[in-house]
Design an enzyme around this catalytic site. Sequence first.
Site, PDB file in Angstrom:
ATOM      1  N   ARG A   1       0.943  -1.038  -0.098  1.00 13.73           N
ATOM      2  CA  ARG A   1      -0.149  -0.007   0.101  1.00 13.73           C
ATOM      3  C   ARG A   1       0.820   0.991   0.161  1.00 13.73           C
ATOM      4  O   ARG A   1       1.803   1.343   0.894  1.00 13.73           O
ATOM      5  CB  ARG A   1      -0.749   0.004   1.083  1.00 13.73           C
ATOM      6  CG  ARG A   1      -2.127  -1.016   1.158  1.00 13.73           C
ATOM      7  CD  ARG A   1      -2.861  -0.306  -0.115  1.00 13.73           C
ATOM      8  NE  ARG A   1      -4.105  -1.505   0.070  1.00 13.73           N
ATOM      9  CZ  ARG A   1      -4.197  -2.548  -0.938  1.00 13.73           C
ATOM     10  NH1 ARG A   1      -3.074  -3.035  -1.580  1.00 13.73           N
ATOM     11  NH2 ARG A   1      -5.468  -3.479  -1.046  1.00 13.73           N
TER      12      ARG A   1
ATOM     13  N   GLU B   1      -3.993   7.395  -5.963  1.00  8.47           N
ATOM     14  CA  GLU B   1      -4.608   6.463  -7.265  1.00  8.47           C
ATOM     15  C   GLU B   1      -5.676   6.895  -7.739  1.00  8.47           C
ATOM     16  O   GLU B   1      -6.771   6.827  -7.098  1.00  8.47           O
ATOM     17  CB  GLU B   1      -4.404   4.996  -6.754  1.00  8.47           C
ATOM     18  CG  GLU B   1      -2.987   4.691  -6.146  1.00  8.47           C
ATOM     19  CD  GLU B   1      -2.818   3.161  -5.859  1.00  8.47           C
ATOM     20  OE1 GLU B   1      -3.850   2.406  -5.964  1.00  8.47           O
ATOM     21  OE2 GLU B   1      -1.813   2.966  -5.341  1.00  8.47           O
TER      22      GLU B   1
ATOM     23  N   HIS C   1      -0.328   0.151  -9.845  1.00 10.31           N
ATOM     24  CA  HIS C   1      -0.945  -0.902  -8.956  1.00 10.31           C
ATOM     25  C   HIS C   1      -1.673  -1.838  -9.795  1.00 10.31           C
ATOM     26  O   HIS C   1      -2.777  -2.310  -9.442  1.00 10.31           O
ATOM     27  CB  HIS C   1      -1.972  -0.088  -8.084  1.00 10.31           C
ATOM     28  CG  HIS C   1      -2.635  -0.767  -6.786  1.00 10.31           C
ATOM     29  ND1 HIS C   1      -2.936  -0.025  -5.825  1.00 10.31           N
ATOM     30  CD2 HIS C   1      -2.468  -1.918  -6.525  1.00 10.31           C
ATOM     31  CE1 HIS C   1      -3.298  -0.712  -4.774  1.00 10.31           C
ATOM     32  NE2 HIS C   1      -2.902  -1.983  -5.141  1.00 10.31           N
TER      33      HIS C   1
END
Length: 333
Positions: A239, A268, A289
Site C-alpha cells: 500500500r 491513485e 498498482h
Amino acid sequence: MKVLVTSPSNPEEAYAPLINAGHEVVYGRPISDGRGEPYTEGELLELCHDIDGVLSVPATLTRRVMEQSPNLKVLVNSMIGYEQIDVQAATELGIMVCNSPTPENFVSVAESSIALMTMLAKRLKRKEARIRGGEWSQGSDRGFLLWRKTIGLVGLGRTGSEVAKRLAGWDVRVVCSDPYASLDHATSLGVELVDLSTLLKESDFVSIHVVITPETFNMIGEDQLRMMKPTAYLVNTARGEAIEEEAMQRAIKENWIAGAALDVFHQEPLPADSPMRSLDPERVFLTPHNIAHTDASLVANRAMAVETLVTALSGDVPGPVVNPDVLSQWRAR
C-alpha cells in the site's frame, strides 16, 4: 435482496450465482471507467440507499453512505485490501465487511515483489532502454548478485510469507520485522525476526508487505530511509500509504538509497503532475498498482467475492470476515 456491483470487470454471467440465489443485481460503472473517475460520496448515497449488499472494488464506503443505507448488511471487496471501507463504522452499524484473500492474489504479489528485486539488481530497465536507443553494452550497466544479500521483509503475513518461501533456494539471508509474527512461523520459513531499525540498516532490499493501520501509515519516513544503506533498494507492492512520499522523493534525489520499485501510491491514479513521476527513471521503477494482476487472480477473486456475498445474504457467516466483532449484531438484523 438487492445487490450493487460497483465496478463490474467481467461479463454479467460472472455474477450469475447472485441472480440464481434470487437477488436483484445492479451494475455500476465498468472498472476501467471507475478507476479513472472514482465514485463520489453523493453517487454512492444514491446507489446504495436501498441496497442489501455491495460488491466493491474501488468505491469508498464512508460512514455517511452506510448510515443512509438502512438495508445494508454486507460489504465485500473482491481484493485483499479493504482500506476504502470504514470498517469501524460498519461494525458499529452491524454491517459485515469481507475481503477476498485468494492464493492467486497474494502469490502473484509475492512473485511480483521478487521480480522487481531481480529487475533492480540486474539493472534491466537501464539496459533495455539503452538498446532501444541504439546503444549496446556499457560498463556502467553492470548489475549485482542477489546471492548472499540480505532481503528485509516488512510484514510476514500471507504475501510476506510467500516471498520468504520463494526465496528459500536463493542463498540469501531473509530478515523480517513484524510484531505479530510468531518465532515458530518465521523459523519454519527460514526467516530471522528483527526489529525494524535492524532490518533497515542491514538489508540490501526492503520489501513492504503490510496492511494500512495507524501503526503502518507512513511507517517508512525520513528517519527510516536514512537508516538504509546507500546501496539498498526499496520495493513496495503493498500500500502506498506505508511510505511517506515526500521523504521517498528526497531519498532518491539526495542518494540516501540506491533506488526503488513502487506499484502503489498515496493517491491513485497517480496524478499526471505527481513528483513521483519525475524521479530518476534509471533508479525508480513505477507501475500503476497492477503488477500482480493476472487473469487467474481476477477470476479467483471475483468468484470468492460472489460466493461470499451469496453466503452472507443467505444468513450464514462466510470465511473471509474482516470484522468478526460485528457478528452478534449482524445476526440480530
